[in-house]
Design a protein around this motif. Structure first.
Motif, PDB file in Angstrom:
ATOM      1  N   VAL A   1       0.928  -1.036   0.139  1.00 10.17           N
ATOM      2  CA  VAL A   1       0.099   0.084   0.079  1.00 10.17           C
ATOM      3  C   VAL A   1       1.007   1.086  -0.040  1.00 10.17           C
ATOM      4  CG1 VAL A   1      -1.665   1.209   1.222  1.00 10.17           C
ATOM      5  CG2 VAL A   1      -1.805  -1.242   1.303  1.00 10.17           C
ATOM      6  N   TRP A   2       0.884   2.139  -1.035  1.00 13.77           N
ATOM      7  CA  TRP A   2       1.558   3.270  -1.123  1.00 13.77           C
ATOM      8  C   TRP A   2       0.823   4.467  -0.623  1.00 13.77           C
ATOM      9  CZ3 TRP A   2       4.894   3.427  -6.259  1.00 13.77           C
ATOM     10  CH2 TRP A   2       5.815   2.319  -6.240  1.00 13.77           C
ATOM     11  N   ILE A   3       1.460   5.299  -0.025  1.00 12.18           N
ATOM     12  CA  ILE A   3       0.811   6.599   0.399  1.00 12.18           C
ATOM     13  C   ILE A   3       2.050   7.846   0.175  1.00 12.18           C
ATOM     14  CG2 ILE A   3       1.585   6.198   2.859  1.00 12.18           C
ATOM     15  CD1 ILE A   3      -0.928   7.777   3.652  1.00 12.18           C
ATOM     16  N   SER A   4       1.506   8.875  -0.201  1.00 12.49           N
ATOM     17  CA  SER A   4       2.546   9.722  -0.442  1.00 12.49           C
ATOM     18  C   SER A   4       2.947  10.179   0.741  1.00 12.49           C
ATOM     19  CB  SER A   4       1.538  11.220  -1.100  1.00 12.49           C
ATOM     20  OG  SER A   4       2.222  12.462  -1.173  1.00 12.49           O
ATOM     21  N   GLU A   5       4.096  10.923   0.704  1.00 13.34           N
ATOM     22  CA  GLU A   5       4.888  11.259   1.947  1.00 13.34           C
ATOM     23  C   GLU A   5       3.909  12.580   2.551  1.00 13.34           C
ATOM     24  OE1 GLU A   5       9.610   9.724   1.338  1.00 13.34           O
ATOM     25  OE2 GLU A   5       8.982  12.026   0.609  1.00 13.34           O
ATOM     26  N   LYS A   6       3.313  13.431   1.606  1.00  4.54           N
ATOM     27  CA  LYS A   6       2.812  14.551   2.073  1.00  4.54           C
ATOM     28  C   LYS A   6       1.633  14.371   2.848  1.00  4.54           C
ATOM     29  CE  LYS A   6       0.248  18.314  -0.225  1.00  4.54           C
ATOM     30  NZ  LYS A   6      -0.329  18.823  -1.580  1.00  4.54           N
ATOM     31  N   TRP A   7       1.095  13.063   2.940  1.00  3.35           N
ATOM     32  CA  TRP A   7      -0.162  12.755   3.617  1.00  3.35           C
ATOM     33  C   TRP A   7       0.263  11.784   4.958  1.00  3.35           C
ATOM     34  CZ3 TRP A   7      -3.344  16.348   2.625  1.00  3.35           C
ATOM     35  CH2 TRP A   7      -3.315  16.924   1.214  1.00  3.35           C
ATOM     36  N   SER A   8       1.591  11.823   5.058  1.00  5.08           N
ATOM     37  CA  SER A   8       1.641  10.706   6.197  1.00  5.08           C
ATOM     38  C   SER A   8       1.321  10.882   7.626  1.00  5.08           C
ATOM     39  CB  SER A   8       3.240  10.326   6.124  1.00  5.08           C
ATOM     40  OG  SER A   8       4.094  11.586   6.572  1.00  5.08           O
ATOM     41  N   LYS A   9       1.227  12.484   7.733  1.00  3.16           N
ATOM     42  CA  LYS A   9       0.696  12.749   8.993  1.00  3.16           C
ATOM     43  C   LYS A   9      -0.685  12.381   9.154  1.00  3.16           C
ATOM     44  CE  LYS A   9      -0.106  17.457   7.263  1.00  3.16           C
ATOM     45  NZ  LYS A   9       0.348  18.762   7.215  1.00  3.16           N
ATOM     46  N   TYR A  10      -1.388  12.011   8.022  1.00  2.18           N
ATOM     47  CA  TYR A  10      -2.885  11.593   8.189  1.00  2.18           C
ATOM     48  C   TYR A  10      -3.059  10.274   7.880  1.00  2.18           C
ATOM     49  CZ  TYR A  10      -3.633  16.589   7.940  1.00  2.18           C
ATOM     50  OH  TYR A  10      -3.642  17.925   8.174  1.00  2.18           O
ATOM     51  N   ASP A  11      -1.774   9.448   8.026  1.00  4.49           N
ATOM     52  CA  ASP A  11      -1.759   7.944   7.655  1.00  4.49           C
ATOM     53  C   ASP A  11      -3.079   7.260   8.146  1.00  4.49           C
ATOM     54  OD1 ASP A  11       0.614   7.552   6.466  1.00  4.49           O
ATOM     55  OD2 ASP A  11       1.546   6.592   7.825  1.00  4.49           O
ATOM     56  N   ARG A  12      -3.491   7.330   9.653  1.00  2.00           N
ATOM     57  CA  ARG A  12      -4.401   6.757  10.031  1.00  2.00           C
ATOM     58  C   ARG A  12      -5.683   6.710   9.135  1.00  2.00           C
ATOM     59  NH1 ARG A  12      -7.853   8.967  15.285  1.00  2.00           N
ATOM     60  NH2 ARG A  12      -9.498   7.663  15.354  1.00  2.00           N
ATOM     61  N   PHE A  13      -6.206   7.961   8.549  1.00  2.00           N
ATOM     62  CA  PHE A  13      -7.311   8.227   8.026  1.00  2.00           C
ATOM     63  C   PHE A  13      -7.102   7.696   6.285  1.00  2.00           C
ATOM     64  CE2 PHE A  13      -7.108  12.045  10.643  1.00  2.00           C
ATOM     65  CZ  PHE A  13      -7.985  11.659  11.442  1.00  2.00           C
ATOM     66  N   VAL A  14      -6.036   7.910   5.935  1.00  7.72           N
ATOM     67  CA  VAL A  14      -5.724   7.513   4.562  1.00  7.72           C
ATOM     68  C   VAL A  14      -5.590   5.870   4.426  1.00  7.72           C
ATOM     69  CG1 VAL A  14      -4.151   7.585   2.547  1.00  7.72           C
ATOM     70  CG2 VAL A  14      -4.473   9.632   3.911  1.00  7.72           C
ATOM     71  N   LEU A  15      -5.073   5.491   5.372  1.00 11.42           N
ATOM     72  CA  LEU A  15      -4.892   3.942   5.370  1.00 11.42           C
ATOM     73  C   LEU A  15      -6.515   3.357   5.670  1.00 11.42           C
ATOM     74  CD1 LEU A  15      -1.480   3.386   7.316  1.00 11.42           C
ATOM     75  CD2 LEU A  15      -2.026   3.347   4.736  1.00 11.42           C
ATOM     76  N   TYR A  16      -7.166   3.949   6.288  1.00 12.72           N
ATOM     77  CA  TYR A  16      -8.373   3.419   6.684  1.00 12.72           C
ATOM     78  C   TYR A  16      -9.359   3.318   5.312  1.00 12.72           C
ATOM     79  CZ  TYR A  16     -13.331   3.132   8.410  1.00 12.72           C
ATOM     80  OH  TYR A  16     -14.602   2.876   8.496  1.00 12.72           O
ATOM     81  N   HIS A  17      -9.071   4.549   4.752  1.00 15.00           N
ATOM     82  CA  HIS A  17      -9.728   4.755   3.335  1.00 15.00           C
ATOM     83  C   HIS A  17      -9.347   3.564   2.574  1.00 15.00           C
ATOM     84  CE1 HIS A  17     -11.380   6.559  -0.110  1.00 15.00           C
ATOM     85  NE2 HIS A  17     -10.428   6.062  -0.726  1.00 15.00           N
ATOM     86  N   GLU A  18      -8.014   3.431   2.266  1.00 13.24           N
ATOM     87  CA  GLU A  18      -7.388   2.332   1.596  1.00 13.24           C
ATOM     88  C   GLU A  18      -8.030   0.824   2.056  1.00 13.24           C
ATOM     89  OE1 GLU A  18      -5.719   3.255  -1.664  1.00 13.24           O
ATOM     90  OE2 GLU A  18      -6.940   4.957  -0.562  1.00 13.24           O
ATOM     91  N   LEU A  19      -7.841   0.665   3.167  1.00 13.87           N
ATOM     92  CA  LEU A  19      -8.454  -0.573   3.763  1.00 13.87           C
ATOM     93  C   LEU A  19      -9.969  -0.829   3.477  1.00 13.87           C
ATOM     94  CD1 LEU A  19      -7.048  -0.985   7.024  1.00 13.87           C
ATOM     95  CD2 LEU A  19      -6.708  -2.670   5.185  1.00 13.87           C
ATOM     96  N   ARG A  20     -10.837   0.182   3.375  1.00 15.80           N
ATOM     97  CA  ARG A  20     -12.220   0.173   3.133  1.00 15.80           C
ATOM     98  C   ARG A  20     -12.201  -0.134   1.628  1.00 15.80           C
ATOM     99  NH1 ARG A  20     -14.821  -2.472   5.686  1.00 15.80           N
ATOM    100  NH2 ARG A  20     -16.534  -1.700   5.061  1.00 15.80           N
ATOM    101  N   GLU A  21     -11.708   0.908   1.003  1.00 16.14           N
ATOM    102  CA  GLU A  21     -12.056   0.508  -0.496  1.00 16.14           C
ATOM    103  C   GLU A  21     -11.556  -0.829  -0.926  1.00 16.14           C
ATOM    104  OE1 GLU A  21      -9.572   2.321  -4.191  1.00 16.14           O
ATOM    105  OE2 GLU A  21     -10.566   3.816  -2.730  1.00 16.14           O
ATOM    106  N   ILE A  22     -10.621  -1.409  -0.311  1.00 17.43           N
ATOM    107  CA  ILE A  22     -10.048  -2.800  -0.731  1.00 17.43           C
ATOM    108  C   ILE A  22     -11.228  -3.926  -0.425  1.00 17.43           C
ATOM    109  CG2 ILE A  22      -8.401  -4.834  -0.168  1.00 17.43           C
ATOM    110  CD1 ILE A  22      -6.211  -2.393   0.147  1.00 17.43           C
TER     111      ILE A  22
END
Length: 124
Positions: free
Chosen positions: A54-75
């Motif tokens: 799972v790749w995430i932009s370094e720009k959004w790493s401070k929001y990992d919790r939210f972005v990774l949750y979104h990716e998990l739900r999308e998956i």
């Protein structure tokens, strides 16, 4: 519920923070195996994402919790048979349901370059 980071690790997937220039068109993306099926959006081919990452932009790493949750739900929605667009919309619905009153999630949405301004905020 495990944190999104823990949930990803429990599935044997890895999280890679990549330079924003590499993933700016997508912000986050994945190529993962779920129950023997490889699930990924076309962007994973464009980016060359290896299996079970799972790749995430370094720009959004401070929001990992939210972005990774979104990716998990999308998956999860893709694994249920939804197409990429529907799965993305359902993942946004899941986020809204969970975090609509979370100030940090709201700040993230306000900072997002494009594509998230459509998320409604109640009482505004």
């Amino acid at each position: 519920m495990a944190s999104p980071r823990e949930a990803i690790r429990e599935r044997g997937w890895t999280i890679e923070h990549v330079p924003h220039e590499v993933i700016s068109k997508y912000n986050a993306c994945y190529r993962v195996e779920v129950d023997g099926e490889l699930i990924y959006p076309p962007a994973a081919d464009d980016l060359g994402i290896p299996e079970n990452e799972v790749w995430i932009s370094e720009k959004w790493s401070k929001y990992d919790r939210f972005v990774l949750y979104h990716e998990l739900r999308e998956i999860a929605h893709r694994a249920e048979g939804h197409d990429k667009t529907t799965a993305h919309e359902l993942a946004e619905r899941d986020e809204l349901s969970l975090w609509r009153n979370n100030p940090r999630w709201r700040v993230m949405n306000a900072e997002w370059d494009e594509g998230r301004a459509h998320l409604p905020f109640p009482h505004e």
